[in-house]
Design an enzyme around this catalytic site. Structure first.
Site, PDB file in Angstrom:
ATOM      1  N   HIS A  10      52.034  61.674  34.879  1.00 34.20           N
ATOM      2  CA  HIS A  10      50.726  61.246  33.593  1.00 34.20           C
ATOM      3  C   HIS A  10      50.846  62.967  32.004  1.00 34.20           C
ATOM      4  O   HIS A  10      50.282  63.846  33.028  1.00 34.20           O
ATOM      5  CB  HIS A  10      50.043  61.396  34.369  1.00 34.20           C
ATOM      6  N   ARG A  11      51.378  61.879  31.317  1.00 36.02           N
ATOM      7  CA  ARG A  11      51.151  63.509  30.224  1.00 36.02           C
ATOM      8  C   ARG A  11      52.760  64.466  30.943  1.00 36.02           C
ATOM      9  O   ARG A  11      53.391  65.107  30.571  1.00 36.02           O
ATOM     10  CB  ARG A  11      50.572  64.336  29.753  1.00 36.02           C
ATOM     11  N   GLU A  37      54.555  58.650  31.726  1.00 35.34           N
ATOM     12  CA  GLU A  37      53.364  58.736  30.864  1.00 35.34           C
ATOM     13  C   GLU A  37      53.106  59.441  29.758  1.00 35.34           C
ATOM     14  O   GLU A  37      53.091  60.427  30.197  1.00 35.34           O
ATOM     15  CB  GLU A  37      51.941  58.078  31.243  1.00 35.34           C
ATOM     16  N   ASP A  39      51.268  60.188  25.447  1.00 37.03           N
ATOM     17  CA  ASP A  39      50.504  60.031  23.904  1.00 37.03           C
ATOM     18  C   ASP A  39      51.569  59.763  23.373  1.00 37.03           C
ATOM     19  O   ASP A  39      51.863  60.950  22.944  1.00 37.03           O
ATOM     20  CB  ASP A  39      48.887  60.897  24.546  1.00 37.03           C
ATOM     21  N   HIS A  52      47.634  64.276  23.811  1.00 37.33           N
ATOM     22  CA  HIS A  52      46.799  63.473  23.686  1.00 37.33           C
ATOM     23  C   HIS A  52      45.667  63.709  23.051  1.00 37.33           C
ATOM     24  O   HIS A  52      45.081  62.489  22.616  1.00 37.33           O
ATOM     25  CB  HIS A  52      46.655  63.671  25.112  1.00 37.33           C
ATOM     26  N   GLU A 114      51.101  55.345  25.018  1.00 37.54           N
ATOM     27  CA  GLU A 114      50.535  55.191  25.031  1.00 37.54           C
ATOM     28  C   GLU A 114      49.655  55.544  23.899  1.00 37.54           C
ATOM     29  O   GLU A 114      49.987  56.672  22.596  1.00 37.54           O
ATOM     30  CB  GLU A 114      48.758  56.209  25.991  1.00 37.54           C
ATOM     31  N   LYS A 116      47.053  55.769  20.453  1.00 39.66           N
ATOM     32  CA  LYS A 116      46.096  56.753  20.483  1.00 39.66           C
ATOM     33  C   LYS A 116      45.837  56.244  19.265  1.00 39.66           C
ATOM     34  O   LYS A 116      45.407  57.498  18.733  1.00 39.66           O
ATOM     35  CB  LYS A 116      46.614  58.565  21.367  1.00 39.66           C
ATOM     36  N   ASP A 233      49.143  63.960  38.003  1.00 42.87           N
ATOM     37  CA  ASP A 233      49.829  64.851  37.063  1.00 42.87           C
ATOM     38  C   ASP A 233      51.042  65.255  38.075  1.00 42.87           C
ATOM     39  O   ASP A 233      51.224  66.653  37.533  1.00 42.87           O
ATOM     40  CB  ASP A 233      48.450  66.246  36.921  1.00 42.87           C
TER      41      ASP A 233
END
Length: 239
Positions: A10-11, A37, A39, A52, A114, A116, A233
């Site tokens: 995640h990120r 993943e 953003d 993000h 993603e 945003k 994370d």
């Protein structure tokens, strides 16, 4: 119901490195995970920037909105020191840099992008992302997701086969029907995955990709509920 659950960072490896920076993705890539993943937003001059928040304040030493700066101006900001001084002067990467890096990896994995655009309307963001994916011939390794359902509708109109994920928060009573309408899967939190709606989504043949799972107890619970992907994370805990 117990599924084989894949892991997305995640990120990037955001538990130990500054989120959405190149080092966070590179460190995540050292583990045997299924993907990352990230953003994406647009700079003032239309560059796809990986960050993000709509504002710069939390994860850089800049102030104000991403959209109000050119990419050259954004490069002047430090995107690492907020996390720890040892990461001083890490920069906001372009989406193209991440895809280029992922494309060159010996072992391929998924990049979940993603968009945003649920708070700010970025004109042409969908087309820009799709064009970049096509340029790198990376379509088979991409998932495009958003909380903005109309953006996903637009993506599906532009591309009938690319993988997309409808992002929701909480128990969303119409998520299944909306996802089915655009041939999307569902990106959700643990509450949805464990709910009757989550069970119904699985029974309807939809994948559940669950954010953000950071301990092994949560992982086992959502895995047994049929989660297809967990986003974490701390990819080192689940690789």
């Amino acid at each position: 119901m117990i599924s084989s659950t894949n892991v997305f960072a995640h990120r990037g490896f955001s538990g130990k490195f500054p989120e959405n920076t190149m080092i966070a993705f590179e460190e995540a890539g050292k583990f045997a995970i299924a993907g990352i993943e990230l953003d994406v937003q647009l700079s003032k001059d239309g560059v796809m920037v990986v960050i993000h928040d709509e504002r710069l304040d939390r994860t850089t030493n800049g102030r104000g909105f991403v959209k109000d700066y050119t990419y050259e101006q954004l490069l002047a900001f430090d995107a690492g020191s907020w996390f720890h001084s040892q990461f001083a002067n890490h920069k906001l990467p372009k989406l193209s840099e991440i895809i280029d890096w992922a494309k060159q990896r010996e072992e391929s994995f998924i990049v979940n992008i993603e968009l945003k655009n649920d708070q700010i309307h970025y004109e042409g963001l969908e087309e820009k992302v799709l064009n970049l994916v096509e340029e790198y011939q990376f379509k088979d390794q991409v998932i495009l997701s958003s909380f903005n359902y109309e953006s996903l509708v637009k993506i599906r109109e532009l591309d009938q086969t690319i993988s997309i994920g409808y992002l929701i928060q909480g128990i969303h009573p119409t998520a299944i029907e909306k996802a089915q309408k655009i041939n999307a899967n569902i990106h959700c939190d643990e509450a949805y995955a464990l709910s009757e709606e989550g069970k119904r989504a699985k029974e309807a043949g939809l994948e559940l990709r669950v954010y953000t799972i950071n301990n092994t107890n949560e992982f086992e619970i959502v895995r047994k509920a049929g989660a297809d992907v967990i986003m974490t994370d701390f990819p080192d805990q689940f690789a």
